[in-house]
Scaffold this motif. Structure first.
Motif, PDB file in Angstrom:
ATOM      1  N   ARG A   4      -5.238 -32.397  -1.182  1.00 56.49           N
ATOM      2  CA  ARG A   4      -5.849 -31.244  -1.850  1.00 56.49           C
ATOM      3  C   ARG A   4      -7.371 -31.333  -1.830  1.00 56.49           C
ATOM      4  NH1 ARG A   4      -2.899 -30.003  -7.409  1.00 56.49           N
ATOM      5  NH2 ARG A   4      -3.895 -31.962  -7.890  1.00 56.49           N
ATOM      6  N   THR A   5      -7.903 -32.567  -1.875  1.00 57.26           N
ATOM      7  CA  THR A   5      -9.358 -32.716  -1.847  1.00 57.26           C
ATOM      8  C   THR A   5      -9.926 -32.250  -0.512  1.00 57.26           C
ATOM      9  OG1 THR A   5      -9.102 -35.016  -1.175  1.00 57.26           O
ATOM     10  CG2 THR A   5      -9.438 -34.596  -3.518  1.00 57.26           C
ATOM     11  N   ALA A   8      -9.823 -28.526  -0.535  1.00 60.32           N
ATOM     12  CA  ALA A   8     -10.898 -28.019  -1.394  1.00 60.32           C
ATOM     13  C   ALA A   8     -12.238 -28.090  -0.673  1.00 60.32           C
ATOM     14  CB  ALA A   8     -10.950 -28.818  -2.687  1.00 60.32           C
ATOM     15  N   LYS A   9     -12.463 -29.169   0.064  1.00 62.94           N
ATOM     16  CA  LYS A   9     -13.713 -29.321   0.799  1.00 62.94           C
ATOM     17  C   LYS A   9     -13.870 -28.222   1.850  1.00 62.94           C
ATOM     18  CE  LYS A   9     -15.511 -33.540   1.637  1.00 62.94           C
ATOM     19  NZ  LYS A   9     -15.699 -34.830   2.311  1.00 62.94           N
ATOM     20  N   HIS A  11     -12.639 -25.221   1.649  1.00 58.62           N
ATOM     21  CA  HIS A  11     -12.937 -23.978   0.944  1.00 58.62           C
ATOM     22  C   HIS A  11     -14.366 -23.964   0.381  1.00 58.62           C
ATOM     23  CE1 HIS A  11      -9.117 -21.926   1.343  1.00 58.62           C
ATOM     24  NE2 HIS A  11      -8.567 -23.109   1.274  1.00 58.62           N
TER      25      HIS A  11
END
Length: 132
Positions: A4-5, A8-9, A11
């Protein structure tokens, strides 16, 4: 499935580069070979992130931010922050000092005495710079 990280990066990069939805989807198709970032493999996500960095995305790591510490140590952290700012040095500089002087991995693990040592070292550095 990617972390997920990482997602997220990607995005954050999309927002930082001000990519509209059509451009973003076209980039995902051409670089990652997918329609949606959630379908990226870890290799595809790596390619997409590298492409976004070449396009101007600058990832901001947690190292660049002021560390979160207990309220009782906040005045010492503010003093350290001021000394770093006067010297024009980033928080990464302090991370190296923490490992060398305090023998811990991060400033969050420092107690008051360790923070005092860091302040003393930064003040000595400031005095050295003044003499030049």
């Amino acid at each position: 499935m990617i972390a997920r990280t990482t997602l997220a990066k990607i995005h954050v990069a999309k927002k930082q580069l001000s990519l509209d939805e059509d451009s973003y989807r076209a980039m995902l198709r051409s670089v990652g070979g997918v329609e949606s970032s959630k379908d990226l493999t870890s290799e595809g996500a790596h390619k997409v992130l590298k492409h976004l960095e070449r396009c101007g995305f600058t990832p901001k790591n947690a190292m660049h931010r002021r560390p979160r510490v207990a309220t009782g140590r906040a005045p010492q952290i503010r003093k350290i922050e001021a000394l770093l700012a006067d010297a024009g040095r980033p928080w990464e500089y302090l991370n190296g000092m923490v490992k060398r002087i305090c023998k811990v991995d991060a400033i969050e693990f420092c107690d008051g005495e360790m923070l005092g040592k860091l302040i003393a070292a930064l003040q000595a550095d400031a005095r050295r710079r003044e003499k030049r």
